[in-house]
Design a protein around this motif. Structure first.
Motif, PDB file in Angstrom:
ATOM      1  N   SER A 107       0.366  -1.109   0.096  1.00  0.00           N
ATOM      2  CA  SER A 107      -0.191  -0.022   0.060  1.00  0.00           C
ATOM      3  C   SER A 107       1.051   1.474   0.086  1.00  0.00           C
ATOM      4  O   SER A 107       2.094   1.071   0.702  1.00  0.00           O
ATOM      5  CB  SER A 107      -1.028   0.140   0.790  1.00  0.00           C
ATOM      6  OG  SER A 107      -0.258   0.046   2.751  1.00  0.00           O
ATOM      7  N   THR A 108       0.221   2.476   0.066  1.00  0.00           N
ATOM      8  CA  THR A 108       0.864   3.761  -0.083  1.00  0.00           C
ATOM      9  C   THR A 108       0.944   4.405   0.556  1.00  0.00           C
ATOM     10  O   THR A 108      -0.694   4.667   1.260  1.00  0.00           O
ATOM     11  CB  THR A 108       1.248   4.742  -1.614  1.00  0.00           C
ATOM     12  OG1 THR A 108      -0.550   4.747  -2.298  1.00  0.00           O
ATOM     13  CG2 THR A 108       1.322   3.519  -2.363  1.00  0.00           C
ATOM     14  N   ALA A 109       1.173   5.720   1.630  1.00  0.00           N
ATOM     15  CA  ALA A 109       1.112   6.121   2.964  1.00  0.00           C
ATOM     16  C   ALA A 109       1.756   7.697   2.302  1.00  0.00           C
ATOM     17  O   ALA A 109       2.365   7.672   1.455  1.00  0.00           O
ATOM     18  CB  ALA A 109       1.607   5.389   4.104  1.00  0.00           C
ATOM     19  N   VAL A 110       1.543   8.507   3.249  1.00  0.00           N
ATOM     20  CA  VAL A 110       2.385   9.318   3.448  1.00  0.00           C
ATOM     21  C   VAL A 110       3.241   9.605   4.623  1.00  0.00           C
ATOM     22  O   VAL A 110       3.012   9.571   5.683  1.00  0.00           O
ATOM     23  CB  VAL A 110       1.231  11.012   3.574  1.00  0.00           C
ATOM     24  CG1 VAL A 110       2.515  12.060   3.402  1.00  0.00           C
ATOM     25  CG2 VAL A 110       0.752  10.901   2.159  1.00  0.00           C
ATOM     26  N   CYS A 111       4.841   9.643   4.226  1.00  0.00           N
ATOM     27  CA  CYS A 111       5.618  10.135   5.296  1.00  0.00           C
ATOM     28  C   CYS A 111       5.845  11.038   5.952  1.00  0.00           C
ATOM     29  O   CYS A 111       5.910  12.043   4.542  1.00  0.00           O
ATOM     30  CB  CYS A 111       6.954   9.698   4.927  1.00  0.00           C
ATOM     31  SG  CYS A 111       7.936   8.671   3.868  1.00  0.00           S
ATOM     32  N   TYR A 112       7.013  11.298   6.529  1.00  0.00           N
ATOM     33  CA  TYR A 112       7.349  12.607   6.875  1.00  0.00           C
ATOM     34  C   TYR A 112       8.239  12.744   6.816  1.00  0.00           C
ATOM     35  O   TYR A 112       9.211  11.844   8.040  1.00  0.00           O
ATOM     36  CB  TYR A 112       6.855  13.530   8.470  1.00  0.00           C
ATOM     37  CG  TYR A 112       4.916  13.280   8.477  1.00  0.00           C
ATOM     38  CD1 TYR A 112       4.300  14.531   7.542  1.00  0.00           C
ATOM     39  CD2 TYR A 112       4.424  12.316   8.454  1.00  0.00           C
ATOM     40  CE1 TYR A 112       3.140  14.787   7.817  1.00  0.00           C
ATOM     41  CE2 TYR A 112       2.902  12.483   8.311  1.00  0.00           C
ATOM     42  CZ  TYR A 112       2.563  13.616   8.188  1.00  0.00           C
ATOM     43  OH  TYR A 112       0.547  13.498   8.019  1.00  0.00           O
ATOM     44  N   VAL A 113       8.977  13.525   6.698  1.00  0.00           N
ATOM     45  CA  VAL A 113      10.825  13.536   5.511  1.00  0.00           C
ATOM     46  C   VAL A 113      11.683  14.647   6.750  1.00  0.00           C
ATOM     47  O   VAL A 113      10.995  15.678   6.009  1.00  0.00           O
ATOM     48  CB  VAL A 113      11.194  12.711   4.889  1.00  0.00           C
ATOM     49  CG1 VAL A 113      12.615  13.488   4.346  1.00  0.00           C
ATOM     50  CG2 VAL A 113      10.067  11.643   3.937  1.00  0.00           C
ATOM     51  N   ASN A 114      12.531  14.403   7.004  1.00  0.00           N
ATOM     52  CA  ASN A 114      13.085  15.804   7.619  1.00  0.00           C
ATOM     53  C   ASN A 114      13.858  16.732   6.599  1.00  0.00           C
ATOM     54  O   ASN A 114      14.616  16.061   6.012  1.00  0.00           O
ATOM     55  CB  ASN A 114      14.171  15.284   8.819  1.00  0.00           C
ATOM     56  CG  ASN A 114      14.781  16.009   9.531  1.00  0.00           C
ATOM     57  OD1 ASN A 114      14.835  17.252   8.701  1.00  0.00           O
ATOM     58  ND2 ASN A 114      15.954  15.706  10.633  1.00  0.00           N
ATOM     59  N   PRO A 115      14.079  17.701   6.421  1.00  0.00           N
ATOM     60  CA  PRO A 115      14.099  18.432   5.215  1.00  0.00           C
ATOM     61  C   PRO A 115      15.870  18.563   5.073  1.00  0.00           C
ATOM     62  O   PRO A 115      16.817  18.479   4.483  1.00  0.00           O
ATOM     63  CB  PRO A 115      13.903  19.816   5.089  1.00  0.00           C
ATOM     64  CG  PRO A 115      12.378  19.661   6.505  1.00  0.00           C
ATOM     65  CD  PRO A 115      12.515  18.709   6.766  1.00  0.00           C
ATOM     66  N   ALA A 116      16.176  18.797   6.084  1.00  0.00           N
ATOM     67  CA  ALA A 116      17.816  19.021   6.789  1.00  0.00           C
ATOM     68  C   ALA A 116      18.478  17.132   7.170  1.00  0.00           C
ATOM     69  O   ALA A 116      19.964  17.958   6.611  1.00  0.00           O
ATOM     70  CB  ALA A 116      17.577  19.284   7.994  1.00  0.00           C
ATOM     71  N   ASP A 117      17.828  16.273   6.864  1.00  0.00           N
ATOM     72  CA  ASP A 117      18.464  14.948   6.707  1.00  0.00           C
ATOM     73  C   ASP A 117      17.125  14.400   6.251  1.00  0.00           C
ATOM     74  O   ASP A 117      16.500  13.422   6.627  1.00  0.00           O
ATOM     75  CB  ASP A 117      19.132  14.568   8.263  1.00  0.00           C
ATOM     76  CG  ASP A 117      19.285  12.931   8.173  1.00  0.00           C
ATOM     77  OD1 ASP A 117      19.563  12.769   6.989  1.00  0.00           O
ATOM     78  OD2 ASP A 117      19.638  12.976   9.323  1.00  0.00           O
ATOM     79  N   PRO A 118      17.213  13.630   4.928  1.00  0.00           N
ATOM     80  CA  PRO A 118      16.144  12.894   4.313  1.00  0.00           C
ATOM     81  C   PRO A 118      16.603  11.506   4.555  1.00  0.00           C
ATOM     82  O   PRO A 118      15.063  10.383   4.571  1.00  0.00           O
ATOM     83  CB  PRO A 118      16.467  12.975   3.290  1.00  0.00           C
ATOM     84  CG  PRO A 118      17.774  13.575   2.692  1.00  0.00           C
ATOM     85  CD  PRO A 118      18.191  14.395   3.878  1.00  0.00           C
ATOM     86  N   THR A 119      17.515  11.111   5.369  1.00  0.00           N
ATOM     87  CA  THR A 119      17.678   9.753   5.868  1.00  0.00           C
ATOM     88  C   THR A 119      16.218   9.403   7.256  1.00  0.00           C
ATOM     89  O   THR A 119      16.266   8.887   7.759  1.00  0.00           O
ATOM     90  CB  THR A 119      19.107   9.839   6.567  1.00  0.00           C
ATOM     91  OG1 THR A 119      19.523   9.808   7.237  1.00  0.00           O
ATOM     92  CG2 THR A 119      19.617   9.509   4.782  1.00  0.00           C
ATOM     93  N   ASP A 120      15.644  10.850   7.860  1.00  0.00           N
ATOM     94  CA  ASP A 120      15.541  10.968   9.003  1.00  0.00           C
ATOM     95  C   ASP A 120      14.187  11.391   8.461  1.00  0.00           C
ATOM     96  O   ASP A 120      13.635  12.182   8.007  1.00  0.00           O
ATOM     97  CB  ASP A 120      15.935  12.111   9.912  1.00  0.00           C
ATOM     98  CG  ASP A 120      14.807  12.136  11.855  1.00  0.00           C
ATOM     99  OD1 ASP A 120      14.503  10.936  11.376  1.00  0.00           O
ATOM    100  OD2 ASP A 120      15.149  13.226  11.809  1.00  0.00           O
ATOM    101  N   ALA A 121      12.815   9.596   8.771  1.00  0.00           N
ATOM    102  CA  ALA A 121      11.476  10.091   8.880  1.00  0.00           C
ATOM    103  C   ALA A 121      11.106   9.549   9.294  1.00  0.00           C
ATOM    104  O   ALA A 121      11.817   8.553   9.931  1.00  0.00           O
ATOM    105  CB  ALA A 121      11.256   9.395   7.203  1.00  0.00           C
TER     106      ALA A 121
END
Length: 160
Positions: A107-121
């Motif tokens: 399935s698909t969802a929306v995740c929230y990603v730290n704009p300063a560190d894309p590995t942080d979600a």
């Protein structure tokens, strides 16, 4: 003197727990909700794991959930399994199964990603814990503080 040490330890433990388990996650949840990028993600896996606990006189089982997801930022693909800003904690099977059911594999969802560190979600924003659970460390702080005050007042009163 022992009383003072005990109450100081209680207060310090309470303050550390208040910061790590309540204040820092609440501040991070606010940052996620207001400043992190919403990015589409694909759920790769969603599992509930059983954790048998023995040795305390009573056999008990707790459960945890892990949801792995993949997302893309600036042409690069990342994977994460962080559900929210709080440290993971074990719970009941129905509770954890309900979370896993919200995120079926594929399935698909929306995740929230730290704009300063894309590995942080994280997959979920907001405060996903009970306010009582967030306030629990205050019990240690208050017991330590009140005990310290009472002990010090009593010590002063009986000192010649």
């Amino acid at each position: 003197m022992i009383g003072i040490g005990v109450f100081l330890v209680l207060m310090v433990v309470g303050l550390v727990l208040l910061w790590t388990e309540s204040l820092r996650p609440v501040l991070r949840a606010r940052a996620v909700a207001t400043g992190w990028d919403k990015v589409p993600c694909t759920i790769l896996d969603s599992t509930v794991t059983e954790h048998p606990e023995t040795g305390s006189g009573e056999d008990r089982t707790t459960y945890s959930v892990e949801v792995r997801y993949r997302y893309t930022v600036s042409g690069r693909t990342y994977e994460s399994s962080r559900l929210n800003v709080f440290p993971p904690f074990a719970g009941s099977r129905p509770e954890k199964q309900a979370i896993a059911n919200r995120y079926p594999p594929g399935s698909t969802a929306v995740c929230y990603v730290n704009p300063a560190d894309p590995t942080d979600a994280v997959l979920e924003s907001g405060l996903n814990r009970s306010p009582w659970l967030l306030a629990f460390p205050l019990v240690f702080v208050l017991v330590g503080l009140i005990g310290l005050i009472v002990t010090l007042r009593g010590h002063r009163r009986f000192t010649p």
